[in-house]
Design a protein around this motif. Sequence first.
Motif, PDB file in Angstrom:
ATOM      1  N   ASP A 107       0.831  -1.205   0.000  1.00  0.00           N
ATOM      2  CA  ASP A 107       0.000   0.000   0.000  1.00  0.00           C
ATOM      3  C   ASP A 107       0.864   1.252   0.000  1.00  0.00           C
ATOM      4  O   ASP A 107       0.523   2.252  -0.634  1.00  0.00           O
ATOM      5  CB  ASP A 107      -0.939   0.014   1.205  1.00  0.00           C
ATOM      6  N   GLY A 108       1.999   1.196   0.709  1.00  0.00           N
ATOM      7  CA  GLY A 108       2.910   2.334   0.721  1.00  0.00           C
ATOM      8  C   GLY A 108       3.464   2.637  -0.657  1.00  0.00           C
ATOM      9  O   GLY A 108       3.513   3.797  -1.083  1.00  0.00           O
ATOM     10  N   LEU A 109       3.878   1.591  -1.381  1.00  0.00           N
ATOM     11  CA  LEU A 109       4.380   1.811  -2.743  1.00  0.00           C
ATOM     12  C   LEU A 109       3.285   2.334  -3.662  1.00  0.00           C
ATOM     13  O   LEU A 109       3.531   3.208  -4.495  1.00  0.00           O
ATOM     14  CB  LEU A 109       4.948   0.504  -3.314  1.00  0.00           C
ATOM     15  N   ARG A 110       2.081   1.800  -3.507  1.00  0.00           N
ATOM     16  CA  ARG A 110       0.963   2.258  -4.334  1.00  0.00           C
ATOM     17  C   ARG A 110       0.686   3.738  -4.073  1.00  0.00           C
ATOM     18  O   ARG A 110       0.502   4.523  -5.002  1.00  0.00           O
ATOM     19  CB  ARG A 110      -0.287   1.418  -4.043  1.00  0.00           C
ATOM     20  N   LEU A 111       0.696   4.130  -2.818  1.00  0.00           N
ATOM     21  CA  LEU A 111       0.454   5.526  -2.470  1.00  0.00           C
ATOM     22  C   LEU A 111       1.597   6.424  -2.959  1.00  0.00           C
ATOM     23  O   LEU A 111       1.352   7.515  -3.460  1.00  0.00           O
ATOM     24  CB  LEU A 111       0.284   5.666  -0.956  1.00  0.00           C
ATOM     25  N   LEU A 112       2.832   5.954  -2.845  1.00  0.00           N
ATOM     26  CA  LEU A 112       3.956   6.717  -3.383  1.00  0.00           C
ATOM     27  C   LEU A 112       3.775   6.952  -4.879  1.00  0.00           C
ATOM     28  O   LEU A 112       4.010   8.049  -5.382  1.00  0.00           O
ATOM     29  CB  LEU A 112       5.271   5.986  -3.138  1.00  0.00           C
ATOM     30  N   ARG A 113       3.370   5.893  -5.598  1.00  0.00           N
ATOM     31  CA  ARG A 113       3.221   5.992  -7.050  1.00  0.00           C
ATOM     32  C   ARG A 113       2.090   6.935  -7.436  1.00  0.00           C
ATOM     33  O   ARG A 113       2.226   7.746  -8.344  1.00  0.00           O
ATOM     34  CB  ARG A 113       2.969   4.608  -7.654  1.00  0.00           C
ATOM     35  N   THR A 114       0.977   6.860  -6.718  1.00  0.00           N
ATOM     36  CA  THR A 114      -0.186   7.645  -7.127  1.00  0.00           C
ATOM     37  C   THR A 114      -0.177   9.076  -6.592  1.00  0.00           C
ATOM     38  O   THR A 114      -0.597   9.990  -7.287  1.00  0.00           O
ATOM     39  CB  THR A 114      -1.489   6.960  -6.692  1.00  0.00           C
ATOM     40  N   ALA A 115       0.293   9.275  -5.369  1.00  0.00           N
ATOM     41  CA  ALA A 115       0.173  10.598  -4.761  1.00  0.00           C
ATOM     42  C   ALA A 115       1.477  11.367  -4.637  1.00  0.00           C
ATOM     43  O   ALA A 115       1.456  12.588  -4.576  1.00  0.00           O
ATOM     44  CB  ALA A 115      -0.461  10.457  -3.376  1.00  0.00           C
ATOM     45  N   TYR A 116       2.595  10.685  -4.569  1.00  0.00           N
ATOM     46  CA  TYR A 116       3.849  11.370  -4.285  1.00  0.00           C
ATOM     47  C   TYR A 116       4.818  11.404  -5.464  1.00  0.00           C
ATOM     48  O   TYR A 116       5.837  12.074  -5.395  1.00  0.00           O
ATOM     49  CB  TYR A 116       4.548  10.728  -3.079  1.00  0.00           C
ATOM     50  N   LEU A 117       4.534  10.673  -6.522  1.00  0.00           N
ATOM     51  CA  LEU A 117       5.441  10.644  -7.663  1.00  0.00           C
ATOM     52  C   LEU A 117       5.325  11.909  -8.511  1.00  0.00           C
ATOM     53  O   LEU A 117       6.313  12.396  -9.043  1.00  0.00           O
ATOM     54  CB  LEU A 117       5.167   9.402  -8.520  1.00  0.00           C
ATOM     55  N   ALA A 118       4.126  12.463  -8.592  1.00  0.00           N
ATOM     56  CA  ALA A 118       3.930  13.687  -9.371  1.00  0.00           C
ATOM     57  C   ALA A 118       4.534  14.867  -8.627  1.00  0.00           C
ATOM     58  O   ALA A 118       4.496  14.924  -7.399  1.00  0.00           O
ATOM     59  CB  ALA A 118       2.440  13.924  -9.595  1.00  0.00           C
ATOM     60  N   PRO A 119       5.110  15.815  -9.355  1.00  0.00           N
ATOM     61  CA  PRO A 119       5.684  16.984  -8.681  1.00  0.00           C
ATOM     62  C   PRO A 119       4.601  17.782  -7.973  1.00  0.00           C
ATOM     63  O   PRO A 119       3.446  17.806  -8.392  1.00  0.00           O
ATOM     64  CB  PRO A 119       6.321  17.797  -9.811  1.00  0.00           C
ATOM     65  N   SER A 120       4.989  18.423  -6.890  1.00  0.00           N
ATOM     66  CA  SER A 120       4.023  19.145  -6.071  1.00  0.00           C
ATOM     67  C   SER A 120       3.716  20.524  -6.630  1.00  0.00           C
ATOM     68  O   SER A 120       2.947  21.263  -6.042  1.00  0.00           O
ATOM     69  CB  SER A 120       4.542  19.267  -4.645  1.00  0.00           C
ATOM     70  N   GLY A 121       4.313  20.884  -7.726  1.00  0.00           N
ATOM     71  CA  GLY A 121       4.076  22.198  -8.311  1.00  0.00           C
ATOM     72  C   GLY A 121       5.097  23.198  -7.795  1.00  0.00           C
ATOM     73  O   GLY A 121       6.054  22.854  -7.129  1.00  0.00           O
ATOM     74  N   THR A 122       4.873  24.424  -8.086  1.00  0.00           N
ATOM     75  CA  THR A 122       5.813  25.452  -7.651  1.00  0.00           C
ATOM     76  C   THR A 122       5.381  25.993  -6.305  1.00  0.00           C
ATOM     77  O   THR A 122       4.202  26.098  -6.007  1.00  0.00           O
ATOM     78  CB  THR A 122       5.861  26.598  -8.674  1.00  0.00           C
ATOM     79  N   ARG A 123       6.358  26.321  -5.504  1.00  0.00           N
ATOM     80  CA  ARG A 123       6.075  26.920  -4.213  1.00  0.00           C
ATOM     81  C   ARG A 123       6.281  28.424  -4.338  1.00  0.00           C
ATOM     82  O   ARG A 123       7.332  28.866  -4.763  1.00  0.00           O
ATOM     83  CB  ARG A 123       7.000  26.354  -3.141  1.00  0.00           C
ATOM     84  N   HIS A 124       5.278  29.168  -3.967  1.00  0.00           N
ATOM     85  CA  HIS A 124       5.387  30.614  -4.051  1.00  0.00           C
ATOM     86  C   HIS A 124       5.964  31.121  -2.731  1.00  0.00           C
ATOM     87  O   HIS A 124       5.354  30.953  -1.674  1.00  0.00           O
ATOM     88  CB  HIS A 124       4.030  31.226  -4.319  1.00  0.00           C
ATOM     89  N   THR A 125       7.131  31.706  -2.793  1.00  0.00           N
ATOM     90  CA  THR A 125       7.802  32.183  -1.590  1.00  0.00           C
ATOM     91  C   THR A 125       7.550  33.651  -1.342  1.00  0.00           C
ATOM     92  O   THR A 125       7.924  34.172  -0.304  1.00  0.00           O
ATOM     93  CB  THR A 125       9.323  31.967  -1.707  1.00  0.00           C
ATOM     94  N   GLY A 126       6.952  34.328  -2.301  1.00  0.00           N
ATOM     95  CA  GLY A 126       6.725  35.748  -2.138  1.00  0.00           C
ATOM     96  C   GLY A 126       7.871  36.595  -2.672  1.00  0.00           C
ATOM     97  O   GLY A 126       7.759  37.800  -2.782  1.00  0.00           O
TER      98      GLY A 126
END
Length: 181
Positions: free
Chosen positions: A10-29
């Motif tokens: 389940d951990g690998l499945r969750l890594l593949r589905t939710a954590y493999l995609a980039p989180s996008g850009t972080r706006h620091t201001g």
Amino acid sequence: MDSGDINAADGLRLLRTAYLAPSGTRHTGRRTATATEAQAPIRLEVYDYMADAVREAVETTKELRAGQEATAPPPAEAEDVYRWMVEETAHLDEERQKARDTLIYRQGLEHAILMGDHKVVRPHPCRRCHTYGLHWDRDNEVAACLNRRCADSHGEPTTWTLKEIARHYINRRTRAAVRAT
């Protein structure tokens, strides 16, 4: 596959589905330069981690079988590798099965920690003082016992690797199963 409260598949499945995609850009201001190259379509460190985990599981299965040919090839889907590992080693002696279960449990702990769940070490007792005071030390990548009576002579906490925690957990589970029968 019975691996207790940590499920590596389940951990690998969750890594593949939710954590493999980039989180996008972080706006620091703050103003930053415009990127000249596109961001990678996946988080490469997570991809490399997953590939290493699967590779370790496959290689360990081959080592545990001690030269015997596998009855089936490793699965194409990463999260199915643990089921395959259990099926391929089901006929082996108890010590080899414990080694397999230890690897699966350790990798499940690693998957959870990679996803930010550092509380997975807390349900495990410290092997030295037998209290439930373990906390994850991100900097050293070990579980540290926060019981001050368990500290060494310099005041440093006792530390345990995930491999040691997994081995201890599997041994306790095996002893409990023997006592229950």
